[in-house]
Design an enzyme around this catalytic site. Structure first.
Site, PDB file in Angstrom:
ATOM      1  N   HIS A   1     -24.611 -55.722  45.886  1.00 19.08           N
ATOM      2  CA  HIS A   1     -25.603 -55.946  44.530  1.00 19.08           C
ATOM      3  C   HIS A   1     -26.288 -54.878  43.952  1.00 19.08           C
ATOM      4  O   HIS A   1     -27.019 -55.096  43.222  1.00 19.08           O
ATOM      5  CB  HIS A   1     -26.394 -57.352  44.935  1.00 19.08           C
ATOM      6  CG  HIS A   1     -25.524 -58.538  45.068  1.00 19.08           C
ATOM      7  ND1 HIS A   1     -26.379 -59.752  45.511  1.00 19.08           N
ATOM      8  CD2 HIS A   1     -24.281 -59.029  44.800  1.00 19.08           C
ATOM      9  CE1 HIS A   1     -25.272 -60.687  45.673  1.00 19.08           C
ATOM     10  NE2 HIS A   1     -24.110 -60.125  45.131  1.00 19.08           N
ATOM     11  N   THR A   2     -26.173 -53.708  44.548  1.00 18.36           N
ATOM     12  CA  THR A   2     -26.678 -52.477  43.912  1.00 18.36           C
ATOM     13  C   THR A   2     -26.172 -52.130  42.703  1.00 18.36           C
ATOM     14  O   THR A   2     -26.541 -51.531  41.764  1.00 18.36           O
ATOM     15  CB  THR A   2     -26.711 -51.329  44.924  1.00 18.36           C
ATOM     16  OG1 THR A   2     -27.259 -50.164  44.360  1.00 18.36           O
ATOM     17  CG2 THR A   2     -25.269 -50.948  45.218  1.00 18.36           C
TER      18      THR A   2
ATOM     19  N   VAL B   1     -11.839 -66.410  51.103  1.00 18.64           N
ATOM     20  CA  VAL B   1     -11.310 -67.588  51.135  1.00 18.64           C
ATOM     21  C   VAL B   1      -9.783 -67.571  51.349  1.00 18.64           C
ATOM     22  O   VAL B   1      -8.967 -66.712  50.947  1.00 18.64           O
ATOM     23  CB  VAL B   1     -11.367 -68.106  49.471  1.00 18.64           C
ATOM     24  CG1 VAL B   1     -10.691 -69.421  49.344  1.00 18.64           C
ATOM     25  CG2 VAL B   1     -12.596 -68.137  49.137  1.00 18.64           C
TER      26      VAL B   1
ATOM     27  N   HIS C   1     -14.541 -61.970  46.998  1.00 22.44           N
ATOM     28  CA  HIS C   1     -14.085 -63.652  46.665  1.00 22.44           C
ATOM     29  C   HIS C   1     -12.673 -63.791  47.211  1.00 22.44           C
ATOM     30  O   HIS C   1     -12.054 -64.837  47.690  1.00 22.44           O
ATOM     31  CB  HIS C   1     -13.999 -64.006  45.295  1.00 22.44           C
ATOM     32  CG  HIS C   1     -15.411 -64.040  44.864  1.00 22.44           C
ATOM     33  ND1 HIS C   1     -15.721 -65.049  44.212  1.00 22.44           N
ATOM     34  CD2 HIS C   1     -16.623 -63.404  45.028  1.00 22.44           C
ATOM     35  CE1 HIS C   1     -17.092 -65.047  43.852  1.00 22.44           C
ATOM     36  NE2 HIS C   1     -17.619 -64.143  44.308  1.00 22.44           N
ATOM     37  N   ASP C   2     -11.900 -62.788  47.124  1.00 20.62           N
ATOM     38  CA  ASP C   2     -10.438 -63.020  47.706  1.00 20.62           C
ATOM     39  C   ASP C   2     -10.454 -62.921  49.273  1.00 20.62           C
ATOM     40  O   ASP C   2      -9.784 -64.099  49.943  1.00 20.62           O
ATOM     41  CB  ASP C   2      -9.627 -61.803  47.268  1.00 20.62           C
ATOM     42  CG  ASP C   2      -8.056 -62.137  48.139  1.00 20.62           C
ATOM     43  OD1 ASP C   2      -7.611 -62.936  47.943  1.00 20.62           O
ATOM     44  OD2 ASP C   2      -7.204 -60.854  48.217  1.00 20.62           O
TER      45      ASP C   2
ATOM     46  N   ASP D   1     -29.872 -54.796  40.312  1.00 20.84           N
ATOM     47  CA  ASP D   1     -30.525 -53.841  40.833  1.00 20.84           C
ATOM     48  C   ASP D   1     -31.267 -53.234  39.769  1.00 20.84           C
ATOM     49  O   ASP D   1     -30.676 -52.629  38.792  1.00 20.84           O
ATOM     50  CB  ASP D   1     -29.860 -52.938  41.401  1.00 20.84           C
ATOM     51  CG  ASP D   1     -30.470 -51.521  41.966  1.00 20.84           C
ATOM     52  OD1 ASP D   1     -31.634 -51.515  41.568  1.00 20.84           O
ATOM     53  OD2 ASP D   1     -29.914 -50.548  42.543  1.00 20.84           O
TER      54      ASP D   1
ATOM     55  N   GLY E   1      -8.753 -65.265  53.695  1.00 17.00           N
ATOM     56  CA  GLY E   1      -8.114 -64.043  53.957  1.00 17.00           C
ATOM     57  C   GLY E   1      -7.887 -63.187  52.522  1.00 17.00           C
ATOM     58  O   GLY E   1      -7.803 -63.713  51.759  1.00 17.00           O
TER      59      GLY E   1
ATOM     60  N   SER F   1      -4.847 -64.155  46.994  1.00 18.31           N
ATOM     61  CA  SER F   1      -4.500 -65.541  46.438  1.00 18.31           C
ATOM     62  C   SER F   1      -5.437 -66.008  45.278  1.00 18.31           C
ATOM     63  O   SER F   1      -4.955 -66.832  44.524  1.00 18.31           O
ATOM     64  CB  SER F   1      -4.893 -66.544  47.603  1.00 18.31           C
ATOM     65  OG  SER F   1      -6.120 -66.523  48.050  1.00 18.31           O
TER      66      SER F   1
END
Length: 298
Positions: free
Chosen positions: A151-152, A25, A21-22, A197, A27, A31
């Protein structure tokens, strides 16, 4: 990190998610860690809807404190620590080891709510939309499938996938699997979570792709990777060859970790990950005197 994951293995996926997520958005600049001030704008990155369920900020700050105690203020950025923590979370749950390029600087500003929403891939979108979004970030279809392999490990909140269960079940989902999910999410808005999973919940491996081949993907953005002709073959290749998946995943993680990074005299090295330095110029000058243009690995 070993102590952290042993105490709460769920933090492995949470800390990996913070890094994603960092980077997506504005780079990999740390932030997303910024709180902002009480008198500042409410419209900020950390409180944007996709980031409200992020956790593990306290772990990153604790590690920052430990590193700075040993090496001095201005020695290692919060964005670098976030990248290293993500790698360690992968390794400590059984995933591949790799070197993390270092030398990032921390951003001075956070993104707005709208900018955050515009840059983070949605769990509700089909593969064609996902590929278009990631192509805009410089990732091809194979890299998109590899990134989704994160997402494993981890969980999804009911509100991220109950549109596949209610009012009618999505035809791309295995019926028994769907009924099991309904047992967790009794209503579309149930406040609960399900593992992404089902075969190896807290182990970083290739079983996530086996799930997809068996119509047992929790999210639309996951299951459609196998339904879509553009990505189906890649899902299959990762499902039957964990070594191949690990190789591609490492490559794309290193690539993602270098998105729009700040280096040299750009940004700062925060003294606290959740807020800008009050004496940012002094710290920036100290760091600039060290050869920060020489990127290292850890």
């Amino acid at each position: 990190m070993e102590k952290v994951i042993k105490k709460d293995v769920g933090l492995a996926a949470a800390l990996l998610r913070v890094h994603f997520h960092d980077c997506f958005v504005q780079g990999c600049d740390g932030s997303v860690l910024l709180d902002g001030s009480a008198s500042g704008p409410v419209d900020r990155e950390k409180t944007a809807p996709p980031n409200l369920s992020l956790r593990g900020f306290d772990v990153i700050e604790d590690l920052r404190r430990r590193v700075h105690k040993q090496c001095g203020a201005g020695s290692v950025s919060c964005s670098d620590i976030t990248a290293i923590v993500a790698r360690d979370a992968i390794v400590l749950t059984g995933g591949p080891e790799y070197s993390v390029p270092l030398g990032r600087r921390d951003g001075l500003t956070f993104a707005t709510r709208n900018a955050t929403l515009a840059n983070l891939p949605s769990p509700f979108v089909p593969t064609d939309t996902l590929l278009t979004t990631l192509a805009g970030k410089g990732f091809d279809a194979t890299e998109a499938v590899a990134l989704s392999g994160a997402h494993t490990i981890g969980v999804a909140h009911c509100t991220s996938f109950t549109q596949l269960l209610y009012p009618t079940q999505d035809t791309t989902m295995d019926k028994t699997f769907a009924n099991n999910l309904k047992g967790v999410c009794l209503t579309p808005n149930t406040n609960a979570t399900a593992f992404l999973d089902i075969r190896s919940q807290n182990v970083f491996d290739n079983k996530y792709y086996v799930d997809l081949m068996n119509k047992q993907g929790v999210l639309t953005s996951d299951q459609d990777l196998y339904t879509n002709k553009r990505t189906r073959a890649t899902v299959t290749s990762f499902a039957v060859n964990q070594t191949l998946f690990f190789e591609k995943f490492v490559d794309v993680m290193v690539k993602m970790g270098q998105m729009q990074v700040l280096t040299g005299t750009q940004g700062e090295i925060r003294n606290t990950c959740s807020k800008q330095n009050s004496n940012g110029l002094a710290i920036s000058t100290v760091v600039a005197d060290r050869d920060m243009d020489n990127v290292t690995n850890f």
